[in-house]
Design a protein around this motif. Sequence first.
Motif, short mmCIF file in Angstrom:
data_model
loop_
_atom_site.label_atom_id
_atom_site.label_comp_id
_atom_site.label_asym_id
_atom_site.label_seq_id
_atom_site.Cartn_x
_atom_site.Cartn_y
_atom_site.Cartn_z
N MET A 1 -30.36 24.92 5.68
CA MET A 1 -30.30 26.72 5.45
C MET A 1 -29.28 27.31 6.52
O MET A 1 -29.19 28.74 5.76
CB MET A 1 -32.14 27.28 4.89
CG MET A 1 -32.30 26.48 3.88
SD MET A 1 -31.33 26.99 2.36
CE MET A 1 -31.51 28.61 2.27
N LEU A 2 -29.02 26.87 7.51
CA LEU A 2 -28.17 27.63 8.49
C LEU A 2 -26.17 27.88 8.22
O LEU A 2 -25.87 26.68 7.31
CB LEU A 2 -27.72 26.37 9.88
CG LEU A 2 -29.53 26.31 10.64
CD1 LEU A 2 -29.20 25.79 11.47
CD2 LEU A 2 -30.29 28.35 11.30
N LEU A 3 -25.75 28.50 8.53
CA LEU A 3 -24.36 28.44 8.15
C LEU A 3 -23.63 26.54 8.27
O LEU A 3 -24.05 26.83 9.74
CB LEU A 3 -24.11 29.96 8.60
CG LEU A 3 -24.42 31.41 8.19
CD1 LEU A 3 -23.10 31.90 8.77
CD2 LEU A 3 -23.82 31.53 6.58
N THR A 4 -22.88 27.14 7.20
CA THR A 4 -21.86 25.77 7.89
C THR A 4 -21.13 26.34 8.94
O THR A 4 -20.47 27.35 9.03
CB THR A 4 -20.97 24.70 6.40
OG1 THR A 4 -20.30 26.60 5.77
CG2 THR A 4 -21.78 25.11 5.83
N ILE B 1 -18.16 34.61 10.26
CA ILE B 1 -18.70 35.28 11.23
C ILE B 1 -18.33 37.19 11.27
O ILE B 1 -17.72 37.45 11.43
CB ILE B 1 -18.85 34.95 12.47
CG1 ILE B 1 -19.75 33.35 12.46
CG2 ILE B 1 -20.17 35.70 13.32
CD1 ILE B 1 -19.76 32.73 14.03
N ILE B 2 -20.07 37.70 10.67
CA ILE B 2 -19.44 39.40 9.98
C ILE B 2 -19.05 39.77 11.82
O ILE B 2 -19.46 39.80 13.08
CB ILE B 2 -20.60 40.06 9.55
CG1 ILE B 2 -21.69 39.62 8.53
CG2 ILE B 2 -20.46 41.05 10.15
CD1 ILE B 2 -22.65 39.70 8.04
N PRO B 3 -18.14 40.15 11.69
CA PRO B 3 -17.94 41.11 13.09
C PRO B 3 -18.14 41.77 13.10
O PRO B 3 -19.13 42.93 12.45
CB PRO B 3 -16.54 41.87 13.08
CG PRO B 3 -16.47 42.19 11.08
CD PRO B 3 -17.07 40.77 10.57
N SER C 1 -19.20 37.53 1.13
CA SER C 1 -19.00 36.55 -0.11
C SER C 1 -18.86 35.37 0.31
O SER C 1 -18.83 34.01 -0.51
CB SER C 1 -18.28 37.29 -1.42
OG SER C 1 -16.44 37.25 -0.02
N LYS C 2 -18.06 34.34 1.65
CA LYS C 2 -17.18 33.51 1.61
C LYS C 2 -18.61 32.81 2.98
O LYS C 2 -18.33 31.34 2.79
CB LYS C 2 -16.70 33.68 2.48
CG LYS C 2 -15.13 34.52 2.26
CD LYS C 2 -14.50 33.56 1.00
CE LYS C 2 -13.59 34.82 0.44
NZ LYS C 2 -12.58 33.78 -0.88
N GLN C 3 -19.30 32.84 3.17
CA GLN C 3 -20.56 32.23 4.05
C GLN C 3 -21.59 31.51 3.25
O GLN C 3 -21.82 31.63 1.44
CB GLN C 3 -21.33 33.01 4.56
CG GLN C 3 -21.30 34.20 6.10
CD GLN C 3 -21.76 34.91 6.31
OE1 GLN C 3 -22.77 35.18 6.29
NE2 GLN C 3 -21.63 35.16 7.74
N LYS C 4 -21.18 30.16 3.93
CA LYS C 4 -22.34 29.02 3.08
C LYS C 4 -23.30 28.66 3.82
O LYS C 4 -23.20 28.46 4.89
CB LYS C 4 -21.55 27.78 2.77
CG LYS C 4 -20.10 28.56 1.56
CD LYS C 4 -19.01 27.14 1.67
CE LYS C 4 -17.67 27.62 1.04
NZ LYS C 4 -17.10 26.66 0.81
N LYS C 5 -24.39 28.09 3.52
CA LYS C 5 -25.33 27.20 4.10
C LYS C 5 -25.26 26.55 3.86
O LYS C 5 -25.85 26.02 2.25
CB LYS C 5 -26.59 28.80 3.52
CG LYS C 5 -27.00 29.61 4.38
CD LYS C 5 -27.98 30.40 3.99
CE LYS C 5 -28.19 31.71 4.34
NZ LYS C 5 -29.60 32.56 4.27
N ASP C 6 -26.26 25.91 4.56
CA ASP C 6 -26.64 23.95 4.75
C ASP C 6 -28.17 24.38 4.05
O ASP C 6 -28.35 24.25 3.93
CB ASP C 6 -26.50 23.56 6.23
CG ASP C 6 -26.27 21.50 6.31
OD1 ASP C 6 -28.04 21.17 5.04
OD2 ASP C 6 -25.78 21.40 6.50
N SER C 7 -27.26 23.23 3.00
CA SER C 7 -28.93 23.42 1.63
C SER C 7 -29.84 22.03 2.64
O SER C 7 -30.80 22.78 2.66
CB SER C 7 -29.13 22.41 0.69
OG SER C 7 -27.96 21.01 1.08
N ASN C 8 -30.15 21.66 4.03
CA ASN C 8 -30.84 21.00 3.93
C ASN C 8 -31.79 21.97 5.63
O ASN C 8 -32.57 22.89 5.90
CB ASN C 8 -30.85 19.54 4.49
CG ASN C 8 -30.05 18.82 3.97
OD1 ASN C 8 -31.02 18.72 2.71
ND2 ASN C 8 -29.08 17.83 4.50
#
Length: 198
Positions: free
Chosen positions: A129-132, A137-139, A120-127
């Motif tokens: 599509m990688l995580l910001t 990171i998932i444990p 729910s907290k992960q965000k992706k770079d719009s260009n």
Amino acid sequence: MGFFYVNYIVLKEGLTANLLADREHNKDIFPVESGWDIESIHEGIKINKYYYKIIYPNFPIIKIDIEGLSKWSKENNYVTHATEEEKAKIHWDGTKEHLLRQKIWIKGLLQKRLVKWVESKQKKDSNTMLLTEDSPIIPHRSLFYKKIEEKLDKIEWTFPSELTSGNIYTYQRTFKPDYITESIGPELSNDPELSNDP
């Protein structure tokens, strides 16, 4: 496949069709204190032809990796990023001290709750599509299953369906000349499928 290999030996086996009657004559079969309630036993009867009394020569005792999970909490800013409401739902405030005080059943649910929070907290770079960089990171699952010791000769009653290898355990039936599987009930001696059951 799981990352803990568990060998087991079948000491006794019986037909689930006779299990309820067998329990009436022998209270040691799936005793109440073992954690098997009648609903779980009925479910096991539905999906299994046999039931077993087994021994694990060396059963791994596992617990949460408290040090590792505490380190994950700091590296992923769980303490500061998670709201008080989220921490209450997850049942962890992010500290090592709180983990030490947790009850066993809560620890079992912790992995699922933390993974859900991370997603729910992960965000992706719009260009790209990688995580910001600030995305948690998932444990890794190994943080929730750390081997601390082995219990020698652990014995329990169970069903073959409970011995299916999964994400944590890989089960392997072992045959040893010292152990001769005892049949419960006369019907088993003529059952052609018996020797092929896992």
